[in-house]
Design a protein around this motif. Structure first.
Motif, PDB file in Angstrom:
ATOM      1  N   THR A   4     -13.653  19.860  -1.665  1.00  0.00           N
ATOM      2  CA  THR A   4     -12.579  18.969  -2.115  1.00  0.00           C
ATOM      3  C   THR A   4     -11.842  18.263  -0.982  1.00  0.00           C
ATOM      4  OG1 THR A   4     -10.949  20.781  -2.101  1.00  0.00           O
ATOM      5  CG2 THR A   4     -12.206  20.429  -4.134  1.00  0.00           C
ATOM      6  N   TYR A   5     -12.302  18.403   0.251  1.00  0.00           N
ATOM      7  CA  TYR A   5     -11.583  17.784   1.368  1.00  0.00           C
ATOM      8  C   TYR A   5     -11.580  16.253   1.316  1.00  0.00           C
ATOM      9  CZ  TYR A   5      -9.536  17.534   6.015  1.00  0.00           C
ATOM     10  OH  TYR A   5      -8.690  17.290   7.065  1.00  0.00           O
ATOM     11  N   PRO A   6     -12.678  15.584   0.967  1.00  0.00           N
ATOM     12  CA  PRO A   6     -12.648  14.115   0.899  1.00  0.00           C
ATOM     13  C   PRO A   6     -11.556  13.548  -0.010  1.00  0.00           C
ATOM     14  CG  PRO A   6     -14.908  14.865   0.958  1.00  0.00           C
ATOM     15  CD  PRO A   6     -14.056  16.099   0.808  1.00  0.00           C
ATOM     16  N   PRO A   7     -11.375  14.047  -1.247  1.00  0.00           N
ATOM     17  CA  PRO A   7     -10.251  13.532  -2.055  1.00  0.00           C
ATOM     18  C   PRO A   7      -8.892  13.777  -1.409  1.00  0.00           C
ATOM     19  CG  PRO A   7     -11.791  14.722  -3.449  1.00  0.00           C
ATOM     20  CD  PRO A   7     -12.213  14.963  -2.042  1.00  0.00           C
ATOM     21  N   ASP A   8      -8.767  14.879  -0.654  1.00  0.00           N
ATOM     22  CA  ASP A   8      -7.511  15.175   0.018  1.00  0.00           C
ATOM     23  C   ASP A   8      -7.235  14.142   1.109  1.00  0.00           C
ATOM     24  OD1 ASP A   8      -5.251  17.008   0.409  1.00  0.00           O
ATOM     25  OD2 ASP A   8      -6.161  17.401   2.346  1.00  0.00           O
ATOM     26  N   THR A   9      -8.270  13.716   1.832  1.00  0.00           N
ATOM     27  CA  THR A   9      -8.121  12.677   2.855  1.00  0.00           C
ATOM     28  C   THR A   9      -7.686  11.362   2.218  1.00  0.00           C
ATOM     29  OG1 THR A   9      -9.792  13.684   4.296  1.00  0.00           O
ATOM     30  CG2 THR A   9      -9.356  11.332   4.608  1.00  0.00           C
ATOM     31  N   ILE A  10      -8.302  11.013   1.115  1.00  0.00           N
ATOM     32  CA  ILE A  10      -7.954   9.766   0.412  1.00  0.00           C
ATOM     33  C   ILE A  10      -6.508   9.809  -0.063  1.00  0.00           C
ATOM     34  CG2 ILE A  10      -8.459   8.355  -1.623  1.00  0.00           C
ATOM     35  CD1 ILE A  10     -11.389   9.489  -1.311  1.00  0.00           C
TER      36      ILE A  10
ATOM     37  N   PRO B  47       0.067  -5.677   4.892  1.00  0.00           N
ATOM     38  CA  PRO B  47      -0.263  -5.271   3.526  1.00  0.00           C
ATOM     39  C   PRO B  47      -1.009  -3.937   3.508  1.00  0.00           C
ATOM     40  CG  PRO B  47      -1.753  -6.992   4.281  1.00  0.00           C
ATOM     41  CD  PRO B  47      -0.675  -6.869   5.324  1.00  0.00           C
ATOM     42  N   ALA B  48      -0.944  -3.256   2.388  1.00  0.00           N
ATOM     43  CA  ALA B  48      -1.630  -1.979   2.259  1.00  0.00           C
ATOM     44  C   ALA B  48      -3.130  -2.174   2.449  1.00  0.00           C
ATOM     45  CB  ALA B  48      -1.349  -1.376   0.885  1.00  0.00           C
ATOM     46  N   ARG B  49      -3.745  -1.263   3.181  1.00  0.00           N
ATOM     47  CA  ARG B  49      -5.175  -1.375   3.450  1.00  0.00           C
ATOM     48  C   ARG B  49      -5.999  -1.103   2.198  1.00  0.00           C
ATOM     49  NH1 ARG B  49      -8.094   1.718   8.421  1.00  0.00           N
ATOM     50  NH2 ARG B  49      -6.535   0.453   9.531  1.00  0.00           N
ATOM     51  N   TYR B  50      -5.535  -0.152   1.376  1.00  0.00           N
ATOM     52  CA  TYR B  50      -6.303   0.247   0.201  1.00  0.00           C
ATOM     53  C   TYR B  50      -5.550  -0.150  -1.072  1.00  0.00           C
ATOM     54  CZ  TYR B  50      -8.003   3.312   3.934  1.00  0.00           C
ATOM     55  OH  TYR B  50      -8.459   3.814   5.132  1.00  0.00           O
ATOM     56  N   SER B  51      -6.284  -0.693  -2.019  1.00  0.00           N
ATOM     57  CA  SER B  51      -5.657  -1.092  -3.279  1.00  0.00           C
ATOM     58  C   SER B  51      -5.622   0.039  -4.291  1.00  0.00           C
ATOM     59  CB  SER B  51      -6.407  -2.286  -3.881  1.00  0.00           C
ATOM     60  OG  SER B  51      -7.768  -1.943  -4.148  1.00  0.00           O
ATOM     61  N   GLY B  52      -6.376   1.099  -4.043  1.00  0.00           N
ATOM     62  CA  GLY B  52      -6.400   2.232  -4.953  1.00  0.00           C
ATOM     63  C   GLY B  52      -7.395   3.274  -4.484  1.00  0.00           C
ATOM     64  N   THR B  53      -7.588   4.290  -5.309  1.00  0.00           N
ATOM     65  CA  THR B  53      -8.434   5.417  -4.930  1.00  0.00           C
ATOM     66  C   THR B  53      -9.867   4.990  -4.628  1.00  0.00           C
ATOM     67  OG1 THR B  53      -7.092   6.950  -6.238  1.00  0.00           O
ATOM     68  CG2 THR B  53      -9.321   7.660  -5.663  1.00  0.00           C
ATOM     69  N   TRP B  54     -10.485   4.266  -5.552  1.00  0.00           N
ATOM     70  CA  TRP B  54     -11.892   3.915  -5.377  1.00  0.00           C
ATOM     71  C   TRP B  54     -12.086   2.882  -4.273  1.00  0.00           C
ATOM     72  CZ3 TRP B  54     -14.489   7.645  -7.008  1.00  0.00           C
ATOM     73  CH2 TRP B  54     -14.121   8.333  -8.168  1.00  0.00           C
ATOM     74  N   ASN B  55     -11.097   2.014  -4.064  1.00  0.00           N
ATOM     75  CA  ASN B  55     -11.171   1.080  -2.956  1.00  0.00           C
ATOM     76  C   ASN B  55     -11.111   1.824  -1.629  1.00  0.00           C
ATOM     77  OD1 ASN B  55      -9.258  -0.851  -0.977  1.00  0.00           O
ATOM     78  ND2 ASN B  55     -10.964  -1.906  -1.967  1.00  0.00           N
ATOM     79  N   ALA B  56     -10.290   2.882  -1.574  1.00  0.00           N
ATOM     80  CA  ALA B  56     -10.206   3.703  -0.366  1.00  0.00           C
ATOM     81  C   ALA B  56     -11.534   4.409  -0.099  1.00  0.00           C
ATOM     82  CB  ALA B  56      -9.079   4.730  -0.507  1.00  0.00           C
ATOM     83  N   VAL B  57     -12.154   4.926  -1.148  1.00  0.00           N
ATOM     84  CA  VAL B  57     -13.459   5.577  -1.004  1.00  0.00           C
ATOM     85  C   VAL B  57     -14.469   4.604  -0.407  1.00  0.00           C
ATOM     86  CG1 VAL B  57     -15.406   6.592  -2.245  1.00  0.00           C
ATOM     87  CG2 VAL B  57     -13.078   7.213  -2.889  1.00  0.00           C
ATOM     88  N   ALA B  58     -14.523   3.389  -0.956  1.00  0.00           N
ATOM     89  CA  ALA B  58     -15.501   2.397  -0.498  1.00  0.00           C
ATOM     90  C   ALA B  58     -15.257   1.994   0.953  1.00  0.00           C
ATOM     91  CB  ALA B  58     -15.446   1.168  -1.409  1.00  0.00           C
TER      92      ALA B  58
END
Length: 347
Positions: free
Chosen positions: A37-43, A58-69
């Motif tokens: 579960t460490y990757p979701p914790d990093t996000i 501006p924020a680098r990530y627009s949301g969870t899945w954008n951060a993953v990508a």
């Protein structure tokens, strides 16, 4: 008098045994679950910190899945596991403290306290473990969000991060945000253990079991043992009755049921405590910057409200649930069988 002394010695020995059993079984469960579960914790950490990163803009990530990508594309697998070394090194003592505290409290709290007793067990486990978890948490999160900190700090790994914390703030720097951490995890553990034990009692009462009921004992019978209250306590030690009835109930429940109970309880507790988690993460990370060196949790929360509005306190909640639910389920599904394996054979 001899019988009373023997019973007292037996109870004391049982309490020590349950503590040691939890301390041994906990690290096995903790290391396995944290790796998964460490990757979701990093996000989650990056989403929570990006609105206050020194780089601005501006924020680098627009949301969870954008951060993953973005993390996958720009940093690869390593990006998801930044700071995992600190967790791997600290997971053994941290989980020994947590599960040892959990088992100790469970063996000491009278069974007739009911849900209040479960809440006390959760609080005790966190208070014991918090001293170990806090330094790990600080180092882990600073390494996780380093790409967003615009060069405010740069650590080659967990050891250098720990050394810099001590150099800048003394040994107590490793406990920066201890109370902010407990503001999140103390209520989380109180709620989680209460929800978890209640859901297990409900599952046992409904007859949802592993199908291995020895001697015709059903889930409802076990639930009855767990809630027998003062009458049951009068025939044996009230402190040990909570542990023994809970262990019997856990043996009746299948891994799937234990996973559902723990994942659901963790998600609900996580949702209720998420605002405090956002403040805690920012406090631990931003204290590395000169401009925020003396910031407190309360002053930081007011700044966040004024600058970013109420919605900031739920930033990264999806990623946190994705980390908490499967991680907690995996921990407890591994922990319960390992704990039973370490139990002495029946005579």
């Amino acid at each position: 008098m001899k019988d009373e002394n023997a019973q007292e010695a037996s109870t004391s020995g049982s309490n020590i045994y349950y503590s040691l059993r939890g301390a041994l079984a906990g690290p096995v469960a903790g290391v396995c679950s944290r790796f998964i579960t460490y990757p979701p914790d990093t996000i989650k950490a990056r989403l929570q910190i990006q609105g206050a990163s020194p780089g601005g803009g501006p924020a680098r990530y627009s949301g969870t899945w954008n951060a993953v990508a973005q993390i996958a594309r720009q940093e690869g697998l390593h990006g998801f596991y930044r700071g995992f070394g600190a967790v791997a090194l600290g997971s053994v003592p941290a989980n020994m403290a947590y599960f040892g505290g959990y088992e100790s409290a469970k063996s000491l709290v009278p069974a007739e306290w009911g849900m209040a007793g479960d809440m006390a067990v959760g609080a005790a486990a966190q208070l014991v473990a918090g001293v170990v978890f806090t330094p790990i948490d600080i180092i882990k999160e600073r390494l996780q969000v380093a790409p967003l900190m615009a060069g405010a700090y740069s650590y080659s790994g967990p050891l250098q991060a720990a050394q810099e914390l001590v150099r800048a703030n003394g040994p107590l720097g490793l406990l920066k945000g201890y109370w902010a951490t407990n503001a999140v995890w103390l209520p989380w553990n109180i709620l989680f253990i209460a929800f978890y034990e209640a859901s297990k009692r409900a599952a046992a009462g409904s007859g949802t079991s592993s199908g291995n009921n020895s001697g015709g004992r059903t889930g409802s019978a076990v639930a009855g043992e767990a809630e027998a209250g003062p009458e049951a306590a009068s025939s044996s030690s009230t402190s040990s009755s909570r542990t023994s009835s809970s262990q019997a109930r856990d043996e009746e429940l299948s891994p799937v049921v234990l996973a559902l109970c723990s994942a659901g309880s963790a998600s609900l507790a996580g949702l209720l405590t998420h605002p405090a988690d956002v403040v805690k993460t920012r406090l631990q990370v931003l204290s590395a910057c000169e401009a925020h060196a003396r910031v407190t949790a309360w002053s930081l929360a007011k700044q966040m409200w004024a600058k970013e509005g109420a919605r900031v306190f739920m930033t990264g909640v999806g990623a946190r649930i994705l980390q908490l639910a499967p991680g907690t389920a995996l921990s407890w599904v591994i922990y319960e069988p390992v704990k039973r394996f370490l139990s002495p054979p029946e005579r």
